[in-house]
Design a protein around this motif. Structure first.
Motif, PDB file in Angstrom:
ATOM      1  N   ILE A   1       0.865  -1.188   0.000  1.00 12.19           N
ATOM      2  CA  ILE A   1       0.000   0.000   0.000  1.00 12.19           C
ATOM      3  C   ILE A   1       0.901   1.239   0.000  1.00 12.19           C
TER       4      ILE A   1
ATOM      5  N   THR B   1       4.559   2.380  -1.426  1.00  9.96           N
ATOM      6  CA  THR B   1       5.619   1.920  -2.329  1.00  9.96           C
ATOM      7  C   THR B   1       6.999   2.334  -1.819  1.00  9.96           C
TER       8      THR B   1
ATOM      9  N   ASN C   1       9.433   3.576 -18.526  1.00 14.88           N
ATOM     10  CA  ASN C   1       9.071   3.479 -19.946  1.00 14.88           C
ATOM     11  C   ASN C   1       7.612   3.033 -20.021  1.00 14.88           C
TER      12      ASN C   1
ATOM     13  N   GLU D   1       4.066   2.448 -22.606  1.00 12.42           N
ATOM     14  CA  GLU D   1       3.373   2.450 -23.885  1.00 12.42           C
ATOM     15  C   GLU D   1       2.161   3.362 -23.722  1.00 12.42           C
ATOM     16  N   ARG D   2       1.957   4.279 -24.688  1.00 10.49           N
ATOM     17  CA  ARG D   2       0.824   5.196 -24.583  1.00 10.49           C
ATOM     18  C   ARG D   2      -0.001   5.176 -25.860  1.00 10.49           C
TER      19      ARG D   2
ATOM     20  N   ASN E   1       0.869   3.734  -2.822  1.00  6.74           N
ATOM     21  CA  ASN E   1       0.620   3.064  -4.095  1.00  6.74           C
ATOM     22  C   ASN E   1      -0.733   3.562  -4.620  1.00  6.74           C
ATOM     23  N   HIS E   2      -0.684   4.389  -5.667  1.00 10.06           N
ATOM     24  CA  HIS E   2      -1.917   4.997  -6.181  1.00 10.06           C
ATOM     25  C   HIS E   2      -2.969   3.954  -6.541  1.00 10.06           C
TER      26      HIS E   2
ATOM     27  N   MET F   1      -1.700  11.432 -19.291  1.00 14.12           N
ATOM     28  CA  MET F   1      -0.802  12.561 -19.500  1.00 14.12           C
ATOM     29  C   MET F   1      -1.520  13.540 -20.431  1.00 14.12           C
TER      30      MET F   1
ATOM     31  N   MET G   1       0.001  15.672 -15.578  1.00 14.68           N
ATOM     32  CA  MET G   1      -0.491  14.313 -15.299  1.00 14.68           C
ATOM     33  C   MET G   1      -1.753  14.421 -14.451  1.00 14.68           C
TER      34      MET G   1
ATOM     35  N   LEU H   1      -2.958  11.346 -23.312  1.00 17.50           N
ATOM     36  CA  LEU H   1      -2.331  10.062 -23.631  1.00 17.50           C
ATOM     37  C   LEU H   1      -2.453   9.165 -22.408  1.00 17.50           C
ATOM     38  N   TYR H   2      -3.196   8.083 -22.557  1.00 13.20           N
ATOM     39  CA  TYR H   2      -3.305   7.124 -21.461  1.00 13.20           C
ATOM     40  C   TYR H   2      -2.199   6.096 -21.604  1.00 13.20           C
ATOM     41  N   SER H   3      -1.645   5.686 -20.478  1.00 14.95           N
ATOM     42  CA  SER H   3      -0.640   4.633 -20.566  1.00 14.95           C
ATOM     43  C   SER H   3      -1.372   3.301 -20.701  1.00 14.95           C
ATOM     44  N   THR H   4      -0.963   2.495 -21.676  1.00 15.81           N
ATOM     45  CA  THR H   4      -1.616   1.214 -21.905  1.00 15.81           C
ATOM     46  C   THR H   4      -0.792   0.074 -21.329  1.00 15.81           C
ATOM     47  N   ARG H   5       0.497   0.320 -21.065  1.00 13.23           N
ATOM     48  CA  ARG H   5       1.343  -0.734 -20.524  1.00 13.23           C
ATOM     49  C   ARG H   5       2.569  -0.092 -19.879  1.00 13.23           C
ATOM     50  N   ILE H   6       2.939  -0.605 -18.710  1.00 11.70           N
ATOM     51  CA  ILE H   6       4.211  -0.184 -18.119  1.00 11.70           C
ATOM     52  C   ILE H   6       5.279  -1.066 -18.730  1.00 11.70           C
ATOM     53  N   LEU H   7       6.240  -0.460 -19.424  1.00  9.27           N
ATOM     54  CA  LEU H   7       7.253  -1.246 -20.118  1.00  9.27           C
ATOM     55  C   LEU H   7       8.510  -1.415 -19.279  1.00  9.27           C
ATOM     56  N   LYS H   8       8.734  -0.465 -18.390  1.00  7.47           N
ATOM     57  CA  LYS H   8       9.878  -0.550 -17.479  1.00  7.47           C
ATOM     58  C   LYS H   8       9.625   0.409 -16.346  1.00  7.47           C
ATOM     59  N   LYS H   9       9.957   0.015 -15.148  1.00  8.35           N
ATOM     60  CA  LYS H   9       9.820   0.929 -14.026  1.00  8.35           C
ATOM     61  C   LYS H   9      10.885   0.608 -13.004  1.00  8.35           C
ATOM     62  N   THR H  10      11.989   1.306 -13.113  1.00 16.48           N
ATOM     63  CA  THR H  10      13.022   1.162 -12.102  1.00 16.48           C
ATOM     64  C   THR H  10      12.977   2.443 -11.311  1.00 16.48           C
TER      65      THR H  10
ATOM     66  N   LEU I   1      14.169   5.754  -9.818  1.00 12.38           N
ATOM     67  CA  LEU I   1      15.217   6.625 -10.331  1.00 12.38           C
ATOM     68  C   LEU I   1      16.341   6.635  -9.309  1.00 12.38           C
TER      69      LEU I   1
END
Lengths: 149, 162
Positions: free
Chosen positions: A51, A53, A96, A98-99, B60-61, B71, B114, B144-153, B155
């Motif tokens: 809950i 992060t 990264n 996808e949008r 965590n939203h 966006m 955002m 622009l809606y995000s349809t997939r998280i491709l990477k999230k490290t 920062l």
């Protein structure tokens, strides 16, 4: 994964900032009418249950000399996975997404210096054969969303 | 703005988070071989200088029901973007708000905001509020809606040794 009213009060209070003092949990617990142990235990549970992060200092990397740049690419559908593999293999690529747009891949480059942003973007273009549009931050109006829990 | 090697060590030790114990800064100090007052003094100084934005929780939203995120991007007249950008950034449902360069002819938008909500309808309604605020100073917009998280490290800053 459920949270009660006390958890909500903790989340709302701790988004506003946590003291940098010797016994910070005791101070916040007192404000919330909790015991120090209860506050720590609840935070621990919410972290385990994802809950929360993250809990800790948020550093402004740009203030420390790091550089960031939002970038976008228009990737043809049939090349998407191949381009994605190449883009994600760069350690400088942080987020990264996808949008839903002609520009369908959006990522953030994070490097230690301003010059490295250009170098990395140029190598991404060479490796993928796709143009990388650069959208560096010119001005920041606001960052620091508070969610009403 | 400069930070020295001790500040860097503190950043490296805390950028993944603070320990959930009664005296978290004392533990950080112990790990680094420093005194707790030294760590408190340096972290407070970094906060005063804006290097630490704040010490806080990041909820965590998604866990809190904010599952829709878009966006929104706006083509705002250059001579009013300063004033209007600040007003958009002040809206309670906007998490990040930046001025960025246009990339003509592909991309006419210079204001990025955002928007978060519990559904796409809610996000669209909020987008309407921004459109109303910008009024005639805005020549076009998209979301622009995000349809997939491709990477999230996270920062993470790789700290130079110096």
């Amino acid at each position: 994964m459920t949270i009660d009213d006390i958890d909500r009060a903790i989340l709302n209070r701790l988004q506003e900032g946590f003291p940098i003092t010797t016994a910070p949990f005791a101070q916040v617990a007192k404000e919330l009418g909790l015991s120090e142990a209860d506050l720590i235990e609840r935070l621990d549970r919410m972290k385990t249950e994802r809950i929360i992060t993250r809990f800790g200092p948020f550093y402004d990397a740009a203030e420390m000399g790091g550089a960031f740049c939002l970038c976008a690419m228009e990737v043809p559908e049939d090349e998407f996975e191949a381009v994605l593999t190449k883009v994600n293999s760069f350690p400088e690529v942080a987020h990264n997404y996808e949008r839903s747009h002609r520009l369908n891949m959006w990522f953030v480059l994070a490097t230690e210096t301003e010059e490295s942003i250009e170098e990395v973007a140029a190598s991404l273009e060479r490796e993928t054969g796709q143009r990388v549009l650069r959208f560096p931050k010119l001005r920041e109006f606001f960052i620091g969303f508070r969610v009403a829990a | 703005m400069t930070i020295d090697s001790t500040d860097r060590a503190i950043i490296a030790a805390t950028q993944a988070g603070l320990p959930l114990i009664a005296q978290p800064y004392a533990q950080v100090a112990q790990e680094l071989g420093l005194d707790e007052p030294e760590v408190l003094k340096r972290m407070n100084a970094m906060q005063d200088r804006g290097i630490i934005r704040r010490v806080a929780v990041a909820p965590n939203h998604y866990a809190l029901g904010l599952t829709s995120n878009g966006m929104s991007v706006w083509d705002v007249e250059d001579d009013c973007i300063g004033e209007l950008g600040a007003q958009v950034g002040a809206l309670s449902f906007v998490s990040h708000c930046y001025e960025r360069p246009r990339a003509l002819p592909d991309w006419p938008y210079n204001l990025f905001a955002m928007i978060h909500g519990t559904s796409r309808d809610e996000v669209e309604e909020k987008r309407g509020q921004i459109a109303a605020l910008l009024g005639g100073a805005c020549r076009g917009s998209e979301i622009l809606y995000s349809t997939r998280i491709l990477k999230k490290t996270g920062l993470r800053l790789r700290l130079r040794e110096n």
